[in-house]
Structures are given as structure tokens and as C-alpha cells.
Design an enzyme around this catalytic site. Structure first.
Site, mmCIF file in Angstrom:
data_model
loop_
_atom_site.group_PDB
_atom_site.id
_atom_site.type_symbol
_atom_site.label_atom_id
_atom_site.label_comp_id
_atom_site.label_asym_id
_atom_site.label_seq_id
_atom_site.Cartn_x
_atom_site.Cartn_y
_atom_site.Cartn_z
ATOM 1 N N HIS A 182 0.852 -1.192 0.000
ATOM 2 C CA HIS A 182 0.000 0.000 0.000
ATOM 3 C C HIS A 182 0.879 1.229 0.000
ATOM 4 O O HIS A 182 2.098 1.133 0.121
ATOM 5 C CB HIS A 182 -0.997 -0.020 1.160
ATOM 6 C CG HIS A 182 -0.405 0.098 2.524
ATOM 7 N ND1 HIS A 182 0.411 -0.874 3.074
ATOM 8 C CD2 HIS A 182 -0.487 1.074 3.472
ATOM 9 C CE1 HIS A 182 0.771 -0.510 4.290
ATOM 10 N NE2 HIS A 182 0.248 0.675 4.557
ATOM 11 N N HIS B 101 1.467 3.955 1.932
ATOM 12 C CA HIS B 101 1.996 4.746 3.049
ATOM 13 C C HIS B 101 3.519 4.874 2.974
ATOM 14 O O HIS B 101 4.212 3.943 2.563
ATOM 15 C CB HIS B 101 1.567 4.131 4.383
ATOM 16 C CG HIS B 101 0.117 4.387 4.694
ATOM 17 N ND1 HIS B 101 -0.602 3.609 5.569
ATOM 18 C CD2 HIS B 101 -0.734 5.341 4.237
ATOM 19 C CE1 HIS B 101 -1.850 4.076 5.637
ATOM 20 N NE2 HIS B 101 -1.950 5.119 4.838
ATOM 21 N N ASP C 4 5.873 4.763 5.063
ATOM 22 C CA ASP C 4 6.730 3.792 5.751
ATOM 23 C C ASP C 4 6.741 2.431 5.035
ATOM 24 O O ASP C 4 7.278 1.452 5.546
ATOM 25 C CB ASP C 4 6.308 3.629 7.227
ATOM 26 C CG ASP C 4 4.894 3.113 7.388
ATOM 27 O OD1 ASP C 4 3.988 3.605 6.688
ATOM 28 O OD2 ASP C 4 4.686 2.210 8.221
ATOM 29 N N HIS C 5 6.155 2.389 3.828
ATOM 30 C CA HIS C 5 6.181 1.163 3.008
ATOM 31 C C HIS C 5 6.786 1.400 1.629
ATOM 32 O O HIS C 5 7.259 0.458 0.996
ATOM 33 C CB HIS C 5 4.767 0.579 2.884
ATOM 34 C CG HIS C 5 4.210 0.180 4.222
ATOM 35 N ND1 HIS C 5 4.122 -1.127 4.639
ATOM 36 C CD2 HIS C 5 3.782 0.935 5.267
ATOM 37 C CE1 HIS C 5 3.653 -1.159 5.880
ATOM 38 N NE2 HIS C 5 3.436 0.085 6.277
ATOM 39 N N HIS D 174 -7.339 -1.114 5.703
ATOM 40 C CA HIS D 174 -6.346 -0.151 6.208
ATOM 41 C C HIS D 174 -6.265 1.009 5.216
ATOM 42 O O HIS D 174 -6.327 2.179 5.608
ATOM 43 C CB HIS D 174 -5.007 -0.859 6.369
ATOM 44 C CG HIS D 174 -3.875 0.020 6.791
ATOM 45 N ND1 HIS D 174 -3.840 0.660 8.009
ATOM 46 C CD2 HIS D 174 -2.720 0.376 6.163
ATOM 47 C CE1 HIS D 174 -2.719 1.370 8.096
ATOM 48 N NE2 HIS D 174 -2.022 1.213 6.989
ATOM 49 N N ASP E 195 0.056 -3.774 6.372
ATOM 50 C CA ASP E 195 -0.562 -3.324 7.619
ATOM 51 C C ASP E 195 -1.992 -3.864 7.748
ATOM 52 O O ASP E 195 -2.881 -3.170 8.240
ATOM 53 C CB ASP E 195 -0.595 -1.787 7.685
ATOM 54 C CG ASP E 195 0.792 -1.180 7.862
ATOM 55 O OD1 ASP E 195 1.757 -1.930 8.099
ATOM 56 O OD2 ASP E 195 0.894 0.061 7.761
ATOM 57 N N HIS F 12 5.205 -4.414 10.890
ATOM 58 C CA HIS F 12 5.596 -3.662 12.096
ATOM 59 C C HIS F 12 5.789 -4.604 13.281
ATOM 60 O O HIS F 12 5.128 -5.642 13.364
ATOM 61 C CB HIS F 12 4.511 -2.641 12.476
ATOM 62 C CG HIS F 12 4.388 -1.498 11.524
ATOM 63 N ND1 HIS F 12 5.097 -0.337 11.653
ATOM 64 C CD2 HIS F 12 3.624 -1.340 10.420
ATOM 65 C CE1 HIS F 12 4.782 0.496 10.668
ATOM 66 N NE2 HIS F 12 3.882 -0.090 9.906
#
Ligand code: ZN
Ligand code: FE
Length: 257
Positions: free
Chosen positions: A54, A56, A58-59, A113, A137, A175
């Protein structure tokens, strides 16, 4: 296929998939390019694919730096994420397949998410292998992702697809949230002996600074409240009228935990 779990940012994991026969590599959700480049150098393997779950940051934060170093790598992500993934070249839908060496991932469309979230599931080729699930996530060890762009009903439908996978499937969550998730789980499911046992084991691991990822589907089905929306006790605890409301109330309680 060998899977390396690389810590990144504060609590992210980036997964590097190395096909030892062809000596090539793919990376799942590179939050940061640096640990990926270091591991690729150590292995002496080229990066052929970036698999994003996805959009975001942090990905996908490492996508463009990795592409600079490996311009032939293909960036895969969900079709609904068009325009939100740096460098995206492949637009995946439910049922599509992506090969990494001799393993072939099946794509699941799992909104909740985010509205475009996908998972990569590599079924085993042989009896010596297990299924490998990269679900970003969506499922966390002992928990699930927050609902930023999806509804509880969508998330339950997405989680239900994943819950059908075999119990020995390894789940590579993005995570390290397990301890906190299980602390919440105990507040709603304190009489679950498998959960209590798991909490003690995870606490010991974290005390030693060890990772709790990957987790196993069978263990999650027994101990993760967000995969147990149809559990009668959780329905009572949340005073819900149905399964979606059970899930929705659990998610709301966790948001405030
Ligand atoms: Zn996310
Ligand atoms: Fe994340």
C-alpha cells in the site's frame, strides 16, 4: 527462497526475498533503501522487483532510491493505488500472479487499512516449504491495521480471505507491534489460555530484544481478537449484535487503548 527481515525506521520490517538458485532478489515494502542496499551488496544479488502492499510512506519510502541503483527493477502495487506509489509500473488485481525466482505470489485485494491495499501470498512448491504471506498493515501479530480508508465490513472481508490460508502459513507483518497488541487482546479475551501463554512467550522475546515476526496463521487464529470476530465470547464482551459490529467495536477499543 530465503527471506531476510530487515528492521527500518522505528518499528518497521522490510523483507528481502532472495532466490538462491537464480541469485536474484525482491523486496517487500522498502520503508528505507539503506538496509536493503546493504543486504543486496552482501548477497551480491540484483534487485528485480519491489513489491508494495500500500502507499503509506513507511512502506514505499525507499522505492525511488532503489530504482536509481537498480533501474530494471519492476515496482508492483495494487491497481487502486495508481498515482500514489513512487515508480509504480505494474498494477495488480485480485488473482494476479508475480514470480520471484521459483516462487509465484498470488495477489489478494484486501482493502480496509487503505482502499487499495493488497497482499502477496507465496504458496509452497514442495512439502519442505510453507506458505509465505506479506500482508503489509492488514494482519499484525496479535492485531490488525487501523481503518484509514476502509469500513469494518471491508476489513472483515479482507481478513476472512487471509484467514482461509493454511495454519502453517508464515505471516510477515510490516511492524513490530506484537507486545502492545497482546496487551490489548488480554483486556478483551483474558480467559483465552492460548493468548495468555503467547503473551508470556512474546514478553520474554522482547525482553531479549528479539523479533516476534514472522507469526503463524494458526497462532493468530487462536489468539488475535481481530481474526476472531465470530467468537461468541468477543461478541458478548463488545455487546455487539453481529460479527461486523464485534469487529468494529474491538477496532474502536484498540484505537483508544
Ligand atoms: Zn500503513
Ligand atoms: Fe505501516
Amino acid at each position: 527462497m530465503h527471506i531476510y527481515r530487515l528492521p527500518a525506521l522505528s518499528d518497521n520490517y522490510v523483507f528481502l526475498l532472495h532466490d538462491v538458485i537464480y541469485n536474484l532478489a525482491a523486496v517487500v515494502d522498502p520503508a528505507d533503501a539503506r538496509p536493503v542496499l546493504a543486504k543486496l551488496k552482501e548477497l551480491g544479488a540484483p534487485l528485480v522487483a519491489i513489491l508494495n502492499t500500500h502507499h503509506h510512506a513507511d512502506h514505499v519510502g525507499g522505492n525511488l532510491t532503489l530504482l536509481q541503483q537498480f533501474p530494471d527493477a519492476i515496482v508492483y502495487a495494487g491497481v487502486e493505488d495508481r498515482g500514489r506509489i513512487p515508480g509504480q509500473q505494474a498494477f495488480l488485481q485480485e488473482g494476479d500472479r508475480v514470480a520471484v525466482g521459483d516462487r509465484v505470489a498470488e495477489i489478494f485485494f484486501i482493502p480496509g487499512h487503505t482502499r487499495a491495499h493488497i497482499a502477496y501470498y507465496f504458496p509452497p512448491n514442495t512439502l519442505a516449504e510453507t506458505g509465505e504471506l506479506f500482508c503489509g498493515d492488514t494482519i499484525f501479530s496479535g492485531g490488525c491495521g487501523r481503518l484509514f480508508e476502509g469500513t469494518p465490513a471491508q476489513m472483515v472481508q479482507s481478513l476472512a480471505k487471509l484467514r482461509h490460508l493454511p495454519d502453517d502459513t508464515r505471516i510477515w507483518c510490516a511492524h513490530e507491534y506484537t507486545l502492545k497488541n497482546l496487551q490489548f487482546a488480554l483486556t478483551v479475551d483474558s480467559h483465552n489460555p492460548a493468548l495468555r501463554q503467547r503473551y508470556a512467550a512474546v514478553q520474554a522475546l522482547r525482553d531479549r530484544g528479539e523479533a516476534t515476526i514472522p507469526t503463524l496463521m494458526g497462532l493468530e487464529k487462536r489468539t488475535n481478537p481481530f481474526l476472531r470476530w465470530d467468537d461468541p465470547n468477543l461478541k458478548i464482551v463488545t455487546q455487539a449484535k453481529d460479527e461486523i459490529q464485534t469487529f468494529s467495536r474491538l477496532r474502536g477499543m484498540k484505537d483508544r487503548f
